[in-house]
Design an enzyme around this catalytic site. Structure first.
Site, short mmCIF file in Angstrom:
data_model
loop_
_atom_site.label_atom_id
_atom_site.label_comp_id
_atom_site.label_asym_id
_atom_site.label_seq_id
_atom_site.Cartn_x
_atom_site.Cartn_y
_atom_site.Cartn_z
CG HIS A 1 -7.93 -2.43 7.85
ND1 HIS A 1 -8.66 -1.31 7.09
CD2 HIS A 1 -6.85 -1.60 8.14
CE1 HIS A 1 -8.31 -0.24 7.12
NE2 HIS A 1 -7.01 -0.31 7.86
N GLY B 1 2.76 2.22 10.93
CA GLY B 1 2.53 1.42 12.21
C GLY B 1 2.40 -0.13 11.91
CB ALA B 2 0.36 -2.55 11.66
CG MET B 3 0.00 -3.47 5.00
SD MET B 3 -1.09 -1.83 4.38
CE MET B 3 -2.15 -2.70 3.27
CD GLU B 4 -5.28 -2.33 5.43
OE1 GLU B 4 -4.14 -1.91 6.37
OE2 GLU B 4 -5.71 -1.62 4.58
CG ASN B 5 -0.09 -6.89 3.96
OD1 ASN B 5 0.01 -5.81 3.13
ND2 ASN B 5 1.08 -6.81 4.94
CD GLU C 1 -3.06 -2.46 10.67
OE1 GLU C 1 -3.64 -2.58 9.30
OE2 GLU C 1 -2.68 -1.24 11.09
CD GLU D 1 -6.61 3.07 6.45
OE1 GLU D 1 -6.76 2.75 7.68
OE2 GLU D 1 -6.09 2.16 5.64
CD GLU E 1 -3.05 1.19 2.19
OE1 GLU E 1 -2.77 0.22 3.31
OE2 GLU E 1 -3.82 2.03 2.35
N1 0A1 Z 1 -3.25 0.73 5.85
C1 0A1 Z 1 -2.48 0.86 7.05
C2 0A1 Z 1 -1.66 1.96 6.78
C3 0A1 Z 1 -0.31 1.90 5.95
C4 0A1 Z 1 -0.50 2.88 4.64
C5 0A1 Z 1 0.64 2.81 3.91
C6 0A1 Z 1 1.77 2.07 4.31
O1 0A1 Z 1 2.71 2.24 3.53
C7 0A1 Z 1 2.91 3.24 2.74
C8 0A1 Z 1 1.62 1.33 5.36
C9 0A1 Z 1 0.67 1.27 6.10
C10 0A1 Z 1 -3.24 1.01 8.24
O2 0A1 Z 1 -4.28 1.85 8.24
O3 0A1 Z 1 -2.98 0.44 9.19
ZN ZN Z 2 -6.03 1.43 8.57
#
Ligand code: 0A1
Ligand code: ZN
Length: 881
Positions: A309, A269-273, A306, A328, A128
């Site tokens: 999400h 902070g973190a990522m919702e893959n 996360e 978000e 992302e």
């Molecule tokens: N979607 C994640 C936040 C996030 C956005 C961008 C990133 O890299 C550019 C990494 C994480 C969340 O809302 O937690």
């Molecule tokens: Zn988020």
């Protein structure tokens, strides 16, 4: 880096993709410098796209292309071309086809931390918003949803753990065990930004979760080997989040496994893959001695965020990046509700509102103001903002306030049912609430497109003869960049009128006014509401629980504020009244200081604060919040122009000292009473006791007697957990004697081997409110443990310095120069991080003229540097506009 002036992209230009990708097969051979990626895409023309389709353009950056094969035939150099942004296939078939692409990329050279990179030897990805195009050529946009099968191959020793999205399918060894592979399949169609891959030597803790329909899910959290013991809390948070989403929103998990991986180098902070969340390790690892109560809370909140999400983001994703708040804002709102179920709701609301006002309000009041749904961007990574996240959450909350919890839930159910598996828009979301309620949300939509914090100017007139109270409410909507005129908004104003004994009076209005559950609906620019049968002059309690993200003004006397502080039935507003009183005193003190006049007398406020602080009927967490004065940044926001950060600091510190001097004995008693005797646990009761005790410690240390400093030093050295240790360090950091130096030395000795805990050591030195902090920070910037390539270290040292009003805004401009130089340095390899750091300058126009000119000079220096990334280019031009 951009050679030409970067161009903006507009929401109004959205068009569906010319092609769709139904299936993706990836075969990835991991190598530190030459990772090979073979991709096989099942593609077809998109029936939703009318008109001429033209060439097929796949996004791609920093890739080496080896082969392109279309329906089994290798394409010759004539039928395709590449440039810095992608791969163009001149005349693709007008029917379904298979496209195979072979590329290479270099994870070790990737310091932007977007795409595939190495973090302390661990292969990991961040896709992302547009990182997938740095892994392979693709239609890297959120409305192209595909089913992925991923084969990962790597050296068995260097990367025994191989993970991707979805469920594990197969694994095996190659090359007599030297290499191995794993195959993962994710059955849920997803956009490329949710793709993830991890490979490395990792330790893990595992557990299981049984979903409400009885399905077993295997849960694992992967971390640096040796740190497994610090994952127990994160696992507990994950299970509570899974249960909560079932109970509160009826959402069940949908894969056989759920994996979390913690890495040290991460931009956010973190990522919702999907099925494979990747976290900044400071938001996973916790133990009593290595994480504060605040860290425990943030871990819980972010794990929940996360995880949530999975439905609001993954199952239903965004049609385009302009719709970012769809996932978000809604997911922040959901994590706020989750947190509120784990502690006193008013305490959670105070926390949410403090964050909103500290981060979003200044954004909305400055050059970087943008709507919750922006209508243009140059670089989407610049829009992961407090406006999109936190104000976005406030909009969801207002929908709930307007409809009530039951109807809101019905609307959410409809949203999940109607849009599951789709890439949706904000309109789709809001339509669900319109459909379940039969109400019109046309005016409400303005919240999504109009930037700026509305002012709500209120006035209450009481008529004793008629026994009526007239409340006039006016919306003040100031221009923001690109939006000179504004429309009135629909605002839920939750309120109460307090009678002489402090009780809420029944709210009877005259006329067709809508008032339900104490919520008045404001729709006009200016409107007067009449309340009837009011026996005596009431004290208004407006914007209860902060029912809308607005700036409220109402002329209340000191007596009114004191009355609200002790009587309001809304705990949030009781706290707010104390903050308002403190703000009033402090703003007047700043003015007095600058004119060499005597500051106002704070004794009545101090007395009232003393009452609240020692009121044993009140929850300690609320008492702690009441004792926390508005921050210097809060005060700067209220003062809004010609700001002198030194005067603000001095006024606030003087009030803190007076508080401690006048309430000394009471505060000392609270300090003793609140000592926690049980072994450390991150449970609400203990947390609240520590919070109250530690805020008292801070105040008492500000008094500055030898005994006060000794108390703080003892608090620090005898602490059995990091919360108390840091509270001691923080209190000492503002003192001048040898104790401060000794504490920082001791902390370093104890924690220099722990890359997470040591960040506090950097941060509390960078936060010392003194011009001399710049010299300290310059020295720390050369410290062997400091690295500009690690985002946490940058935030903890440079970010904390830039958030230190006195030090950053040194009157000689040296603070600005230092930060500007670091921004340019970081921009060469991590544009996202550089651009984020640059937002520290966003309030430069509100400064007094000497500082304003110096900040402008630093900004102009950045603007004319070459080359600049798109990220920094966009922020610096908007900041200077
Ligand atoms: N979607 C994640 C936040 C996030 C956005 C961008 C990133 O890299 C550019 C990494 C994480 C969340 O809302 O937690
Ligand atoms: Zn988020």
């Amino acid at each position: 880096m951009e050679a030409e002036t970067p161009k903006a992209i507009f929401l109004k230009d959205y068009k569906p993709s010319g092609w769709l990708i139904d299936e993706v097969h990836l075969d990835i051979a991991l190598d530190p410098t030459e990772t090979r990626v073979r991709s096989r895409l099942q593609m077809r023309p998109n029936p939703a796209r009318t008109g001429r389709r033209g060439p097929l353009v796949l996004d791609g950056e920093s890739l080496t292309l080896d082969r392109v094969v279309l329906d089994g035939k290798e394409l010759s150099g004539k039928s395709f071309s590449t440039d810095d942004n992608g791969l163009r296939i001149a005349s693709p078939p007008d029917k379904p086809f298979t496209l195979e692409i072979e590329t290479r990329c270099n994870p070790s050279a990737n310091k932007a931390l977007s795409g595939l990179y190495l973090s302390k030897g661990i292969y990991c990805t961040q896709c992302e918003a547009q990182g997938f195009r740095r892994i392979t050529y693709f239609l890297d946009r959120p409305d192209v949803l595909a089913v992925y099968t991923v084969r990962i191959e790597a050296d068995s020793k260097a990367a025994p753990v191989l993970l991707s999205n979805g469920n594990p399918v197969e694994r095996g060894t190659l090359d007599r065990g030297h290499r191995h592979y794993a195959i993962w399949k994710d059955p849920h169609p997803k956009p490329s930004y949710l793709f993830a891959l991890v490979g490395g030597l990792l330790g893990a803790i595992t557990s299981t979760f049984k979903t409400k329909s009885g399905k077993k899910v295997d849960l694992s959290i992967y971390v640096e080997p040796g740190k497994e013991e610090r994952c127990a809390w994160a696992m507990d948070c994950l299970k509570r989040s899974m249960r909560w989403d079932e109970e509160r929103f009826g959402r069940e998990y949908d894969l056989d496994v759920f994996n979390i991986v913690a890495v040290s180098d991460f931009n956010m902070g973190a990522m919702e893959n999907k099925g494979l969340n990747i976290f900044n390790d400071r938001l996973i690892l916790a133990s009593a001695t290595t994480a504060t109560d605040g860290d425990y809370f943030n871990i819980d909140r972010v794990i929940a965020h996360e995880y949530f999400h999975n439905w609001t983001g993954d199952r239903i994703t965004c049609r385009d990046w302009f719709q970012l708040c769809l996932k978000e804002g809604l997911t922040v709102f959901r994590d706020q509700l989750y947190s509120a179920d784990h502690r006193a709701p008013a305490v959670q609301r105070i926390y949410d509102v403090r964050m909103l006002k500290a981060r979003q309000f200044p954004e909305d009041a400055g050059p970087l103001a943008h709507p919750v749904r922006p209508d243009r961007f140059i670089e989407i990574n610049n829009f992961y903002t407090s406006t999109v996240y936190e104000k976005g959450a406030e909009l969801c909350r207002m929908v709930q306030t307007l409809l009530g919890e039951k109807l809101f839930r019905k609307g959410m159910d409809l949203y999940f049912e109607r849009h599951d598996g789709e890439a949706a828009t904000v309109e789709d979301f809001i339509q669900c609430f319109a459909d379940v309620s039969g109400r019109d949300f046309k005016q409400f939509m303005t919240w999504y497109s109009q930037a700026g914090t509305p002012g709500l100017v209120c006035d209450l007139k009481y008529d004793a003869d008629k026994r009526t109270a007239d409340l006039t409410v006016e919306q003040v909507l100031l221009p923001t960049p690109g939006q000179s005129t504004k429309k009135p908004l629909q605002i839920p104003l939750k309120l109460g009128l307090l009678g002489g004994n402090g009780n809420d009076l029944p709210l009877e209005t005259k006329g067709p006014t809508r008032i339900e559950n104490g919520v008045l609906e404001i729709t006009k620019r200016k409107e007067t509401f009449r309340f009837v049968d009011i026996p005596s002059r009431p004290v208004p309690s407006l914007l209860r629980s902060f029912s809308a993200p607005v700036n409220l003004t109402i002329a209340l006397s000191d007596d009114d504020l004191l009355f609200l502080m002790s009587h309001d039935s809304d705990a949030f507003n009781r706290w707010q009244a104390g903050q308002d009183y403190a703000t009033r005193l402090l703003v007047a003190s700043v003015k007095a200081l600058r004119k060499d006049k005597a500051p106002p007398d704070p004794s009545r406020f101090i007395e009232a604060l003393g009452e609240v602080a020692s009121d044993e009927m009140l929850e300690p967490a609320l008492r702690a919040q009441t004792l926390t004065l508005p921050s210097e940044t809060d005060l700067a926001r209220v003062i809004a122009k010609d700001i002198d950060p030194d005067a603000i600091h001095k006024a606030r510190n003087t009030l803190r000292r007076k508080l401690a001097q006048n309430l000394g004995a009471r505060l000392e008693a609270i300090y003793d009473d609140m000592a926690v005797k049980e072994p450390y646990a991150p449970v609400p009761e203990q947390i609240a006791h520590r919070a109250l005790r530690n805020s008292v410690l801070g105040l008492l240390t500000a008094r500055g007697t030898a005994a006060d400093v000794a108390r703080a030093a003892h608090h620090f050295s005898s602490a059995s957990n990091l919360t108390d240790e840091i509270a001691g360090l923080s209190a000492l950091s503002e003192t001048r004697g040898s104790e401060r130096k000794a504490a920082f030395e001791r902390f370093y000795e104890r924690w220099h081997d722990d890359h997470i805990v040591i960040d506090h050591w950097f941060l509390y030195q960078a936060a010392i409110p003194h011009p001399g902090t710049l010299a300290t920070v310059k020295k720390l910037a050369r410290h062997p443990l400091m690295s500009l390539e690690n985002p946490n270290k940058v935030r903890t040292l440079i970010g904390a310095f830039a958030a230190n009003p006195v030090a950053f805004n040194r009157p000689d401009g040296a603070g600005y120069e230092f930060v500007a130089e670091r921004i340019l340095q970081i921009d060469r390899f991590n544009p996202q991080l550089a651009a984020r750091l640059l937002t520290a300058f966003r309030s430069w126009r509100t400064l007094e003229s000497t500082r304003r000119k110096l900040a402008e000079k630093a900004l102009k220096g950045i603007a004319k540097s070459k080359p600049l990334s798109r990220d920094v280019y966009e922020i610096v031009t908007r900041t200077l506009e």
